[in-house]
Write a protein that holds these residues in place. Structure first.
Motif, PDB file in Angstrom:
ATOM      1  N   ASN A  45       8.602   2.631  -9.774  1.00 21.27           N
ATOM      2  CA  ASN A  45       8.877   2.043  -8.459  1.00 21.27           C
ATOM      3  C   ASN A  45       8.975   0.521  -8.532  1.00 21.27           C
ATOM      4  O   ASN A  45       9.849  -0.084  -7.902  1.00 21.27           O
ATOM      5  N   PHE A  46       8.092  -0.118  -9.317  1.00 24.19           N
ATOM      6  CA  PHE A  46       8.183  -1.570  -9.471  1.00 24.19           C
ATOM      7  C   PHE A  46       9.449  -1.964 -10.237  1.00 24.19           C
ATOM      8  O   PHE A  46      10.066  -2.986  -9.962  1.00 24.19           O
ATOM      9  N   GLU A  47       9.821  -1.113 -11.212  1.00 23.91           N
ATOM     10  CA  GLU A  47      11.044  -1.376 -11.982  1.00 23.91           C
ATOM     11  C   GLU A  47      12.272  -1.341 -11.065  1.00 23.91           C
ATOM     12  O   GLU A  47      13.144  -2.212 -11.133  1.00 23.91           O
ATOM     13  N   MET A  48      12.321  -0.331 -10.178  1.00 21.97           N
ATOM     14  CA  MET A  48      13.447  -0.263  -9.236  1.00 21.97           C
ATOM     15  C   MET A  48      13.437  -1.472  -8.300  1.00 21.97           C
ATOM     16  O   MET A  48      14.477  -2.022  -7.957  1.00 21.97           O
ATOM     17  N   ALA A  49      12.220  -1.889  -7.880  1.00 25.06           N
ATOM     18  CA  ALA A  49      12.110  -3.051  -6.989  1.00 25.06           C
ATOM     19  C   ALA A  49      12.623  -4.309  -7.680  1.00 25.06           C
ATOM     20  O   ALA A  49      13.335  -5.120  -7.062  1.00 25.06           O
ATOM     21  N   ALA A 101       0.833  -1.199   0.000  1.00 29.06           N
ATOM     22  CA  ALA A 101       0.000   0.000   0.000  1.00 29.06           C
ATOM     23  C   ALA A 101       0.866   1.245   0.000  1.00 29.06           C
ATOM     24  O   ALA A 101       1.732   1.416   0.853  1.00 29.06           O
ATOM     25  N   GLY A 102       0.625   2.111  -0.970  1.00 25.45           N
ATOM     26  CA  GLY A 102       1.284   3.405  -0.992  1.00 25.45           C
ATOM     27  C   GLY A 102       0.439   4.424  -0.253  1.00 25.45           C
ATOM     28  O   GLY A 102      -0.625   4.107   0.274  1.00 25.45           O
ATOM     29  N   ALA A 103       0.922   5.650  -0.190  1.00 27.45           N
ATOM     30  CA  ALA A 103       0.092   6.735   0.322  1.00 27.45           C
ATOM     31  C   ALA A 103      -1.103   6.883  -0.621  1.00 27.45           C
ATOM     32  O   ALA A 103      -1.147   6.272  -1.688  1.00 27.45           O
ATOM     33  N   VAL A 104      -2.074   7.690  -0.228  1.00 28.81           N
ATOM     34  CA  VAL A 104      -3.269   7.845  -1.054  1.00 28.81           C
ATOM     35  C   VAL A 104      -2.878   8.318  -2.456  1.00 28.81           C
ATOM     36  O   VAL A 104      -2.195   9.336  -2.610  1.00 28.81           O
ATOM     37  N   PHE A 105      -3.277   7.545  -3.455  1.00 26.87           N
ATOM     38  CA  PHE A 105      -3.048   7.839  -4.871  1.00 26.87           C
ATOM     39  C   PHE A 105      -1.571   7.946  -5.228  1.00 26.87           C
ATOM     40  O   PHE A 105      -1.205   8.574  -6.224  1.00 26.87           O
ATOM     41  N   THR A 106      -0.701   7.360  -4.415  1.00 25.59           N
ATOM     42  CA  THR A 106       0.736   7.441  -4.667  1.00 25.59           C
ATOM     43  C   THR A 106       1.313   6.039  -4.649  1.00 25.59           C
ATOM     44  O   THR A 106       1.071   5.274  -3.719  1.00 25.59           O
ATOM     45  N   SER A 107       2.079   5.714  -5.678  1.00 20.91           N
ATOM     46  CA  SER A 107       2.664   4.382  -5.754  1.00 20.91           C
ATOM     47  C   SER A 107       3.430   4.029  -4.484  1.00 20.91           C
ATOM     48  O   SER A 107       4.050   4.888  -3.872  1.00 20.91           O
ATOM     49  N   PRO A 108       3.391   2.758  -4.094  1.00 23.62           N
ATOM     50  CA  PRO A 108       4.284   2.325  -3.019  1.00 23.62           C
ATOM     51  C   PRO A 108       5.739   2.413  -3.488  1.00 23.62           C
ATOM     52  O   PRO A 108       6.001   2.667  -4.659  1.00 23.62           O
ATOM     53  N   THR A 109       6.661   2.219  -2.562  1.00 20.05           N
ATOM     54  CA  THR A 109       8.078   2.429  -2.866  1.00 20.05           C
ATOM     55  C   THR A 109       8.788   1.099  -3.102  1.00 20.05           C
ATOM     56  O   THR A 109       8.311   0.044  -2.666  1.00 20.05           O
ATOM     57  N   PRO A 110       9.943   1.136  -3.786  1.00 21.35           N
ATOM     58  CA  PRO A 110      10.617  -0.116  -4.178  1.00 21.35           C
ATOM     59  C   PRO A 110      10.965  -1.006  -2.986  1.00 21.35           C
ATOM     60  O   PRO A 110      10.918  -2.230  -3.100  1.00 21.35           O
TER      61      PRO A 110
END
Lengths: 214, 332
Positions: B112-116, B74-83
């Motif tokens: 962010n998913f790419e960095m993960a 879960a990211g912040a509201v309307f914000t992608s989660p982090t790697p």
């Protein structure tokens, strides 16, 4: 320092000034983002730079590489959205470019900033004119490098960069966005300033202020 | 704008506390904001991870459980989660069969998913495959934009792909199912009102009382055009026609979803589904399965979206397979 070099002290001052500029403009950045994005740029950047500030308060690393890797990772892990990877990659590449250095001259700082911009472009794949932070950062770097080529010190070059960033930011207003969420608006994105270019100007204004004496 | 919250900075974390309290069968990592299946990692099974900004509930955390996701970040509201969140989840659901990342096509989520995935490759030995969902036909000019957005189809894709992984298909086969769903599904949404992001406290955009936004995304980002408010029958046509114009849905079974954006009552959603179904019948589209309700929302936005998916026998049987999550539950 006043001897033409820029060290960790100035870089930390840059980051602290950027943090307070972001905090002071938090609501404005979010307003810009609600017009053409998703209304979170100010809040996200503020959260990220607050985390960076807390890290720095606990003690700054002694080299460009360590300092900016820590800053970049903190942003990547605390901001989210597109700004996290973009600003995070900017600082990480900036640090990698001057890894072991504790101080750099005007040209060295320019090379580090250029590497940072390269990271932003590689991560976001935006081109000049796509209505993104690249539109402020690219002219800023060009102005910085031109000033240094003409014999300016880092402080004067950073002032030139800031004023070019401002022109670049303002020039995003009429553009139609081709990257990021604003691109979904098509023609309707024209007439609004890109929030990422607005925070990028704060980044270069903070840099100019932090190294004004150099 | 009134909200059921304590403080705007704690909304996501406190909602996760509530999910943990309501669903003891799930495991919640509050520090990393990850919802796990209670029995993850499951030996021999491909791990399925998704994630995204909060505010779309039940997506994604509400779709964690048997037959669907292994973990949701879960990211912040309307914000992608982090790697770092996706990296942690990837390590924890990897049972040796690899991990599939399901990513909605947004600039931030992709990066962010790419960095993960880069970090996972460098740090753990996990084999990661990524499937991007981009089903929103409202984005017409995808060459000159960030591409079509991932919207309603994400729900169907997570269900069907989850069933494939649960059935023991390997990473490549599971990813193939996900890609097939993405290729055969399309969505279109609309809004009657803006949503209110808690941190902003006011509507993201102004929409006059006598107008509506057609082609809306799920983050309050405005859509393609603003038109005068119209009866449900006309709205249904404005949503279904662009979908049918984009992909031929005749000649085989279709799964149809009428999704609420969070602020429209089920009474209206069912009314809308009736209108959508009538249009589909007339157009010769055979609806084999349907789903009506709030599954991928945009906080408190009033409005709805339509998703259609071409479903062959395999996809239909994966759709019918048992699922046990907070948001979808049948066959158990």
């Amino acid at each position: 320092m006043g001897d033409g070099t820029v060290g960790i002290v100035e870089m930390v001052r840059w980051l602290e000034l950027f943090q307070s500029e972001i905090a002071a403009h938090r609501a404005w950045l979010t307003d810009l983002d609600s017009a053409i994005g998703d209304a979170d740029h100010g809040a996200n950047m503020d959260r990220g730079m607050t985390a960076v500030g807390a890290k720095l308060a606990a003690g700054a690393p002694g080299t460009f590489g360590d300092l900016f890797k820590s800053v970049g990772m903190t942003l990547v892990t605390s901001v989210g959205g597109a700004s996290g990877p973009l600003y995070g990659t900017f600082f990480m590449r900036l640090g990698m470019a001057q890894g072991a250095a504790a101080e750099v001259d005007a040209a060295g700082l320019g090379a580090a900033l250029r590497a940072g911009l390269g990271g932003v472009v590689a991560r976001g794949k935006a081109e000049l004119g796509d209505k993104t932070m690249v539109d402020a950062m690219t002219p800023a770097l060009e102005a910085y490098e031109a000033a240094v080529a003409n014999g300016a010190g880092a402080g004067a070059a950073a002032r030139a960069a800031a004023s070019a960033a401002k022109a670049g930011r303002d020039a995003t207003v009429p553009l139609v966005a081709r990257k990021g969420r604003a691109s979904y608006l098509g023609e309707r994105s024209a007439g609004h300033m890109d929030p990422g270019s607005a925070s990028t100007l704060l980044l270069f204004e903070s840099l100019a202020e932090a190294i004004a004496e150099e | 704008m009134k909200k059921l919250i304590n403080g705007v900075d704690d909304v996501v974390t406190e909602a996760l506390v509530g999910i943990a309290a309501a669903h003891p069968e799930l495991r919640i990592d509050l520090a990393n904001r990850i919802v796990y299946r209670g029995d993850a990692p499951k030996a021999g099974k491909v791990g399925l991870i998704s994630g995204g900004g909060s505010g779309h509930e039940p997506l994604h955390g509400g779709f964690v459980g048997r037959g669907m996701l292994d973990a949701a970040c879960a990211g912040a509201v309307f914000t992608s989660p982090t790697p770092d969140q996706m990296l942690e989840a990837t390590k924890n659901v990897d049972a040796g069969a690899g991990v599939l990342h399901i990513v909605k096509n947004y600039t931030g989520d992709i990066m962010n998913f790419e960095m993960a995935a880069e970090m996972a490759a460098a740090e753990s030995g996990a084999t990661v495959e990524t499937v991007v969902v981009d089903d929103d036909v409202a984005v017409q000019d995808s060459l000159y934009t960030a591409g079509r957005r991932g919207v309603g189809l994400t729900v169907l894709l997570e269900k069907i792909t989850g069933a494939a992984a649960e059935a023991g298909r390997d990473l490549a086969a599971t990813a193939d199912v996900a890609k097939k769903v993405n290729a055969g599904g399309r969505s279109m949404g609309m809004a009657l009102t803006s949503c209110v992001v808690p941190a902003a406290g006011k509507p993201t955009f102004d929409l006059p009382a006598d107008e509506m936004e057609i082609g809306i995304g799920i983050h309050g980002e405005p859509g393609r055009r603003r038109v005068p408010l119209a009866p449900a029958r006309e709205i249904a046509a404005m949503l279904v026609e662009p979908i049918l114009a984009d992909l031929d849905f005749t000649g085989g079974p279709v799964i149809a979803m009428l999704n609420g954006m969070g602020g429209s009552p089920l009474l209206e959603l069912y009314l809308m589904y009736g209108e959508v179904k009538a249009i589909l019948d007339k157009a010769g589209v055979t609806v084999a399965r349907s789903l009506v309700g709030n599954y991928i929302t945009s906080l408190d936005m009033a409005g709805c979206s339509v998703t259609l998916l071409k479903a062959d026998a395999d996809l239909l049987s994966l759709w019918d397979a048992p699922v046990s999550t907070p948001g979808l539950r049948w066959g158990v």
